[in-house]
Write a protein that holds these residues in place. Structure first.
Motif, PDB file in Angstrom:
ATOM      1  N   ARG A 274      -9.896 -13.657 -33.853  1.00 44.23           N
ATOM      2  CA  ARG A 274     -10.435 -14.678 -34.497  1.00 44.23           C
ATOM      3  C   ARG A 274      -9.816 -14.752 -35.870  1.00 44.23           C
ATOM      4  NH1 ARG A 274     -16.280 -12.196 -33.584  1.00 44.23           N
ATOM      5  NH2 ARG A 274     -16.307 -12.146 -31.379  1.00 44.23           N
ATOM      6  N   VAL A 275      -9.259 -15.941 -36.233  1.00 42.89           N
ATOM      7  CA  VAL A 275      -8.525 -16.263 -37.560  1.00 42.89           C
ATOM      8  C   VAL A 275      -9.597 -16.623 -38.695  1.00 42.89           C
ATOM      9  CG1 VAL A 275      -6.810 -17.538 -38.622  1.00 42.89           C
ATOM     10  CG2 VAL A 275      -6.564 -16.990 -36.261  1.00 42.89           C
ATOM     11  N   GLY A 276      -9.474 -16.067 -39.831  1.00 39.32           N
ATOM     12  CA  GLY A 276     -10.203 -16.428 -40.851  1.00 39.32           C
ATOM     13  C   GLY A 276     -10.431 -17.810 -41.463  1.00 39.32           C
ATOM     14  N   LEU A 277     -11.032 -18.064 -42.378  1.00 39.04           N
ATOM     15  CA  LEU A 277     -10.953 -19.285 -43.264  1.00 39.04           C
ATOM     16  C   LEU A 277      -9.781 -19.920 -43.715  1.00 39.04           C
ATOM     17  CD1 LEU A 277     -14.559 -18.759 -44.753  1.00 39.04           C
ATOM     18  CD2 LEU A 277     -14.148 -20.000 -42.520  1.00 39.04           C
ATOM     19  N   GLU A 278      -8.831 -19.066 -44.085  1.00 36.97           N
ATOM     20  CA  GLU A 278      -7.656 -19.268 -44.631  1.00 36.97           C
ATOM     21  C   GLU A 278      -6.413 -19.317 -43.637  1.00 36.97           C
ATOM     22  OE1 GLU A 278      -6.224 -16.957 -48.167  1.00 36.97           O
ATOM     23  OE2 GLU A 278      -8.180 -16.022 -47.974  1.00 36.97           O
ATOM     24  N   GLY A 279      -6.714 -19.129 -42.493  1.00 34.82           N
ATOM     25  CA  GLY A 279      -5.724 -19.283 -41.494  1.00 34.82           C
ATOM     26  C   GLY A 279      -5.259 -17.943 -41.749  1.00 34.82           C
ATOM     27  N   CYS A 280      -3.922 -17.740 -40.855  1.00 35.77           N
ATOM     28  CA  CYS A 280      -3.158 -16.557 -40.986  1.00 35.77           C
ATOM     29  C   CYS A 280      -1.858 -16.541 -40.593  1.00 35.77           C
ATOM     30  CB  CYS A 280      -3.915 -15.317 -40.240  1.00 35.77           C
ATOM     31  SG  CYS A 280      -3.559 -15.570 -38.475  1.00 35.77           S
ATOM     32  N   ALA A 281      -1.075 -15.724 -41.029  1.00 32.73           N
ATOM     33  CA  ALA A 281       0.303 -15.565 -40.765  1.00 32.73           C
ATOM     34  C   ALA A 281       0.565 -14.172 -40.256  1.00 32.73           C
ATOM     35  CB  ALA A 281       1.260 -16.212 -41.480  1.00 32.73           C
ATOM     36  N   CYS A 282       1.562 -13.827 -39.318  1.00 33.94           N
ATOM     37  CA  CYS A 282       1.650 -12.428 -39.002  1.00 33.94           C
ATOM     38  C   CYS A 282       3.155 -12.156 -38.603  1.00 33.94           C
ATOM     39  CB  CYS A 282       0.680 -11.890 -38.012  1.00 33.94           C
ATOM     40  SG  CYS A 282      -1.249 -11.693 -38.498  1.00 33.94           S
ATOM     41  N   ILE A 283       3.636 -11.034 -38.617  1.00 41.23           N
ATOM     42  CA  ILE A 283       4.554 -10.551 -37.790  1.00 41.23           C
ATOM     43  C   ILE A 283       4.614  -9.591 -36.927  1.00 41.23           C
ATOM     44  CG2 ILE A 283       6.424 -11.522 -39.662  1.00 41.23           C
ATOM     45  CD1 ILE A 283       6.515  -8.888 -40.767  1.00 41.23           C
ATOM     46  N   GLU A 284       5.075  -9.542 -36.017  1.00 41.32           N
ATOM     47  CA  GLU A 284       4.703  -8.605 -34.876  1.00 41.32           C
ATOM     48  C   GLU A 284       6.334  -8.126 -34.032  1.00 41.32           C
ATOM     49  OE1 GLU A 284       3.304  -9.942 -30.767  1.00 41.32           O
ATOM     50  OE2 GLU A 284       1.922 -10.290 -32.410  1.00 41.32           O
ATOM     51  N   GLY A 285       6.037  -6.943 -33.540  1.00 41.90           N
ATOM     52  CA  GLY A 285       7.145  -6.502 -32.308  1.00 41.90           C
ATOM     53  C   GLY A 285       6.519  -5.445 -31.562  1.00 41.90           C
ATOM     54  N   LYS A 286       7.549  -5.177 -30.440  1.00 41.21           N
ATOM     55  CA  LYS A 286       7.159  -4.362 -29.436  1.00 41.21           C
ATOM     56  C   LYS A 286       7.687  -2.799 -29.876  1.00 41.21           C
ATOM     57  CE  LYS A 286       7.598  -7.809 -25.907  1.00 41.21           C
ATOM     58  NZ  LYS A 286       8.483  -8.389 -24.909  1.00 41.21           N
ATOM     59  N   VAL A 287       6.983  -1.841 -29.435  1.00 47.70           N
ATOM     60  CA  VAL A 287       7.317  -0.543 -29.927  1.00 47.70           C
ATOM     61  C   VAL A 287       7.384   0.235 -28.662  1.00 47.70           C
ATOM     62  CG1 VAL A 287       6.705   1.858 -30.923  1.00 47.70           C
ATOM     63  CG2 VAL A 287       6.131  -0.388 -32.043  1.00 47.70           C
TER      64      VAL A 287
END
Length: 100
Positions: free
Chosen positions: A87-100
């Protein structure tokens, strides 16, 4: 393996530094963002997912009832097969991700 959450402390994190850290630990790195209130229904991944929040907030709700809130600079390792929703918060969100 359980979910690992590492909290960022100190000054606002530098997104380029977070990406550098992620690329040293993971493969198939990419970024994404969502608007305020966006949701992801419960699902799981077939790989260990390593994620850094770079802006805003996002709650990960695990199938055991725990809610883990990520804020800028926080790092989370989500083991393969871990059922969760987001669930994204009130400001929105940005993330970076990868596979381990």
């Amino acid at each position: 393996m359980d979910v690992q959450l590492d909290r960022h402390s100190g000054a606002s994190p530098d997104a380029k530094e977070l990406e550098k850290n992620l690329r040293a630990e993971a493969r198939d790195v990419y970024g994404w963002s969502n608007g305020p209130g966006d949701r992801y229904e419960q699902h799981a991944h077939s790989y260990h997912k390593l994620l850094y929040c770079t802006h805003g907030t996002i709650d990960f709700v695990l199938s055991d009832g725990r809610t883990l809130t990520l804020r800028p600079g926080d790092r989370m390792l989500l083991p393969a097969g871990t059922r969760h929703e987001a669930r994204v918060g009130l400001e929105g969100c940005a993330c970076i991700e990868g596979k381990v």
